[in-house]
Design a protein around this motif. Structure first.
Motif, PDB file in Angstrom:
ATOM      1  N   LEU A 281      31.159 104.767 103.882  1.00 36.85           N
ATOM      2  CA  LEU A 281      32.215 106.146 104.211  1.00 36.85           C
ATOM      3  C   LEU A 281      33.554 105.630 104.574  1.00 36.85           C
ATOM      4  N   ARG A 282      34.336 105.533 104.042  1.00 38.82           N
ATOM      5  CA  ARG A 282      35.768 105.357 104.499  1.00 38.82           C
ATOM      6  C   ARG A 282      36.229 106.259 105.675  1.00 38.82           C
ATOM      7  N   PRO A 283      36.797 105.421 106.962  1.00 41.19           N
ATOM      8  CA  PRO A 283      37.168 106.238 108.036  1.00 41.19           C
ATOM      9  C   PRO A 283      38.295 107.465 107.851  1.00 41.19           C
ATOM     10  N   GLU A 284      38.970 107.199 106.449  1.00 42.06           N
ATOM     11  CA  GLU A 284      40.181 108.231 106.521  1.00 42.06           C
ATOM     12  C   GLU A 284      39.421 109.361 105.940  1.00 42.06           C
ATOM     13  N   GLY A 285      38.578 109.261 105.221  1.00 43.01           N
ATOM     14  CA  GLY A 285      37.838 110.518 104.658  1.00 43.01           C
ATOM     15  C   GLY A 285      36.832 111.252 105.640  1.00 43.01           C
ATOM     16  N   LEU A 286      36.599 111.014 106.841  1.00 43.40           N
ATOM     17  CA  LEU A 286      35.683 111.696 107.544  1.00 43.40           C
ATOM     18  C   LEU A 286      36.193 112.845 108.222  1.00 43.40           C
ATOM     19  N   GLN A 287      35.613 113.866 108.568  1.00 42.26           N
ATOM     20  CA  GLN A 287      36.277 115.064 108.927  1.00 42.26           C
ATOM     21  C   GLN A 287      35.449 115.521 110.387  1.00 42.26           C
ATOM     22  N   LEU A 288      35.796 116.166 111.280  1.00 46.91           N
ATOM     23  CA  LEU A 288      35.171 116.633 112.456  1.00 46.91           C
ATOM     24  C   LEU A 288      35.382 118.211 112.461  1.00 46.91           C
ATOM     25  N   SER A 289      34.294 118.741 113.245  1.00 47.11           N
ATOM     26  CA  SER A 289      34.538 120.115 113.614  1.00 47.11           C
ATOM     27  C   SER A 289      33.570 120.349 114.697  1.00 47.11           C
ATOM     28  N   THR A 290      33.847 121.408 115.289  1.00 45.91           N
ATOM     29  CA  THR A 290      33.051 121.762 116.717  1.00 45.91           C
ATOM     30  C   THR A 290      32.271 123.034 116.234  1.00 45.91           C
ATOM     31  N   ASP A 291      32.318 123.362 114.898  1.00 47.31           N
ATOM     32  CA  ASP A 291      31.813 124.660 114.352  1.00 47.31           C
ATOM     33  C   ASP A 291      30.501 124.235 113.688  1.00 47.31           C
ATOM     34  N   ALA A 292      29.133 124.527 114.025  1.00 43.91           N
ATOM     35  CA  ALA A 292      27.941 124.104 113.406  1.00 43.91           C
ATOM     36  C   ALA A 292      27.841 124.767 112.315  1.00 43.91           C
ATOM     37  N   SER A 293      28.708 125.712 111.777  1.00 46.44           N
ATOM     38  CA  SER A 293      28.502 126.468 110.635  1.00 46.44           C
ATOM     39  C   SER A 293      28.830 125.759 109.458  1.00 46.44           C
ATOM     40  N   GLY A 294      29.547 124.798 109.613  1.00 49.79           N
ATOM     41  CA  GLY A 294      29.932 123.784 108.321  1.00 49.79           C
ATOM     42  C   GLY A 294      29.049 122.892 107.939  1.00 49.79           C
ATOM     43  N   LYS A 295      27.884 123.167 108.473  1.00 53.20           N
ATOM     44  CA  LYS A 295      26.706 122.213 107.945  1.00 53.20           C
ATOM     45  C   LYS A 295      26.908 120.627 108.219  1.00 53.20           C
ATOM     46  N   GLY A 296      27.896 120.314 109.208  1.00 57.01           N
ATOM     47  CA  GLY A 296      28.091 118.936 109.376  1.00 57.01           C
ATOM     48  C   GLY A 296      26.816 118.452 110.059  1.00 57.01           C
ATOM     49  N   PHE A 297      26.983 116.897 110.147  1.00 60.03           N
ATOM     50  CA  PHE A 297      25.627 116.195 110.999  1.00 60.03           C
ATOM     51  C   PHE A 297      26.392 115.967 112.410  1.00 60.03           C
ATOM     52  N   PRO A 298      25.333 116.582 113.337  1.00 61.17           N
ATOM     53  CA  PRO A 298      25.729 116.448 114.730  1.00 61.17           C
ATOM     54  C   PRO A 298      25.817 114.969 115.296  1.00 61.17           C
ATOM     55  N   VAL A 299      26.978 114.591 115.903  1.00 63.59           N
ATOM     56  CA  VAL A 299      27.427 113.400 116.426  1.00 63.59           C
ATOM     57  C   VAL A 299      28.219 113.622 117.884  1.00 63.59           C
ATOM     58  N   VAL A 300      28.169 112.429 118.504  1.00 60.16           N
ATOM     59  CA  VAL A 300      28.890 112.416 119.766  1.00 60.16           C
ATOM     60  C   VAL A 300      30.069 111.609 119.749  1.00 60.16           C
ATOM     61  N   ILE A 301      31.281 111.816 120.405  1.00 63.93           N
ATOM     62  CA  ILE A 301      32.491 110.845 120.308  1.00 63.93           C
ATOM     63  C   ILE A 301      32.318 110.063 121.451  1.00 63.93           C
ATOM     64  N   SER A 302      32.156 108.689 121.196  1.00 58.99           N
ATOM     65  CA  SER A 302      31.811 107.512 122.169  1.00 58.99           C
ATOM     66  C   SER A 302      32.976 107.227 122.737  1.00 58.99           C
ATOM     67  N   ASP A 303      34.201 107.224 121.877  1.00 55.92           N
ATOM     68  CA  ASP A 303      35.399 106.599 122.228  1.00 55.92           C
ATOM     69  C   ASP A 303      36.672 107.119 121.258  1.00 55.92           C
ATOM     70  N   ILE A 304      37.750 107.026 121.985  1.00 60.31           N
ATOM     71  CA  ILE A 304      39.066 107.519 121.258  1.00 60.31           C
ATOM     72  C   ILE A 304      40.002 106.359 121.563  1.00 60.31           C
ATOM     73  N   MET A 305      40.582 105.895 120.404  1.00 62.18           N
ATOM     74  CA  MET A 305      41.416 104.638 120.751  1.00 62.18           C
ATOM     75  C   MET A 305      42.701 105.066 120.182  1.00 62.18           C
ATOM     76  N   PRO A 306      43.849 104.972 120.761  1.00 54.51           N
ATOM     77  CA  PRO A 306      45.172 105.315 120.222  1.00 54.51           C
ATOM     78  C   PRO A 306      45.805 103.913 119.503  1.00 54.51           C
ATOM     79  N   THR A 307      46.280 103.947 118.233  1.00 56.07           N
ATOM     80  CA  THR A 307      46.711 102.720 117.836  1.00 56.07           C
ATOM     81  C   THR A 307      48.384 103.019 117.346  1.00 56.07           C
ATOM     82  N   GLY A 308      48.880 103.882 117.718  1.00 51.75           N
ATOM     83  CA  GLY A 308      50.157 104.386 117.603  1.00 51.75           C
ATOM     84  C   GLY A 308      50.318 105.034 116.308  1.00 51.75           C
ATOM     85  N   GLY A 309      50.649 106.301 116.327  1.00 47.73           N
ATOM     86  CA  GLY A 309      50.937 107.086 115.141  1.00 47.73           C
ATOM     87  C   GLY A 309      49.248 107.437 114.677  1.00 47.73           C
TER      88      GLY A 309
END
Length: 392
Positions: A281-309
């Motif tokens: 799975l290419r990281p650039e092609g993953l999508q997130l939503s807070t809406d369960a109706s999109g049938k996405g897989f439930p996950v938890v955000i473990s970290d957010i790292m800024p890289t500049g832009g």
């Protein structure tokens, strides 16, 4: 300069060790900017040295326009000085006791070019490489970028049909590397010289090359355009080597992989339904939503790292499964992500970002599943929307 052809070339330094280069074949077209890319010790510099004539082949043939420069079985070997090929080393190899002008002029003297013509050629190269005012300096008085330009000027002054570059940017700082990449692109367009560029830096290869040859352990893994290499990797090694952050790899039997494949409208071929087959799975092609109706897989955000832009978002599935799967996702927009560490969200993958590899690491095709194909229609992300909508 006509096409350069490598026919099953091999190089073995000792009979008891694996070959440094093992039966590599490729064709380098006239005017191409070919990057030979791979990790340290994969044989890429050895290939460059064999094209230049600094290394003898153990087997195979190197030909230009159908004429052999090196053919082991026929006993043909054209010496380096008669190949009309220029080579710029990683260390630049400038004469320390010669000024910039004399370094550039050195090869022209060996060719016995008339003095006035030499002087004009040196002046042209100094202007072309933007090193005016440095003519009387010695290499020790130059910065790394200036030395690199002098080394290029010295080689281009000889008007070679082929220019070989052995990791020439590796000694430069990040800012100078960026400017020199632009310089190399400009020179390639202006001179039309065939360039073979060796590097271990995937970004150099992706931004400079018209074609990339990916090497690993002496063997050619894949050859193609930068888009081919990134979007259609031939095997797992190429997929994992290209991309930053690296591609996510999951066993196809995991619940995460099964779910993402299903909602994307794909199915796994029966021969790939094993624990050893992997879904990339290419990281650039993953999508997130807070809406369960999109049938996405439930996950938890473990970290957010800024890289500049951009931001790299680390995700964990262990809160909802016992498989403890983790993923990286790239978020690129002008505003920071609105999600927070520890937040529960839903994950989907764009179909073009999904790659299937067999237990042997070879690329396989995902089949279209007509029953779930309706879920595969994913809209182009609108980065101006809020986090409550199904976007990234």
């Amino acid at each position: 300069m006509p096409n350069i052809t490598l026919n099953n070339i091999s190089k073995r330094y000792t009979p008891d060790h694996p070959p440094a280069v093992d039966q590599v074949s490729m064709e380098i077209e006239d005017g191409a900017f070919m990057c030979v890319l791979g990790p340290s010790g994969c044989g890429k510099s050895t290939i460059l040295r064999m094209i230049a004539g600094l290394e003898n082949l153990t087997d195979g043939e190197i030909a230009v326009a159908g004429k052999s420069l090196d053919h082991v079985r026929k006993g043909i070997f054209v010496p380096p000085e008669k190949r009309h090929i220029g080579l710029v080393f990683q260390s630049y190899a400038l004469w320390p006791h010669m000024t910039v002008a004399r370094n550039i002029e050195f090869g022209l003297k060996l060719q016995k070019m008339p003095a006035q013509e030499r002087k004009q050629r040196v002046a042209d190269m100094i202007a072309m490489l933007k090193i005016e005012g440095l003519e009387d300096r010695y290499p020790a008085q130059l910065s790394g970028g200036q030395q690199q330009r002098v080394a290029l000027a010295r080689t281009l002054a000889m008007n070679p049909g082929v220019l070989l570059l052995d990791e020439p940017l590796s000694n430069l700082d990040a800012a100078l590397r960026l400017s020199m990449r632009a310089e190399l692109t400009r020179l390639h367009k202006e001179f039309g010289t065939t360039i073979v560029f060796v590097t271990h830096d995937q970004w150099e290869a992706m931004t400079l090359a018209t074609k990339i040859a990916v090497m690993n352990k002496g063997t050619l893994q894949q050859i193609g355009t930068p888009d081919d290499i990134y979007e259609r990797p031939a095997n797992r090694f190429v997929a994992e080597f290209i991309g930053n952050p690296p591609i996510n790899m999951l066993p196809v039997t995991s619940s995460v992989a099964q779910h993402l494949i299903n909602i994307s409208g794909f199915s796994i071929p029966s021969e790939a339904s094993t624990d050893q087959a992997m879904l990339g799975l290419r990281p650039e092609g993953l999508q997130l939503s807070t809406d369960a109706s999109g049938k996405g897989f439930p996950v938890v955000i473990s970290d957010i790292m800024p890289t500049g832009g951009a931001w790299i978002i680390e995700l964990q599935a262990n809160a909802v499964t016992s498989e403890n799967e983790s993923f990286s996702l790239v978020y690129t927009t002008q505003t920071p992500p609105l999600w927070r560490k520890g937040e529960h969200v839903f994950l989907r993958a764009a179909p073009h970002a999904m790659h299937l590899f067999s237990k042997d690491g070879e690329r396989q095709s995902l089949s279209i599943n007509s029953k779930t194909a309706a879920f595969a229609e994913m809209k182009t992300p609108n980065l101006c929307k809020s986090k409550t909508e199904d976007i990234l």
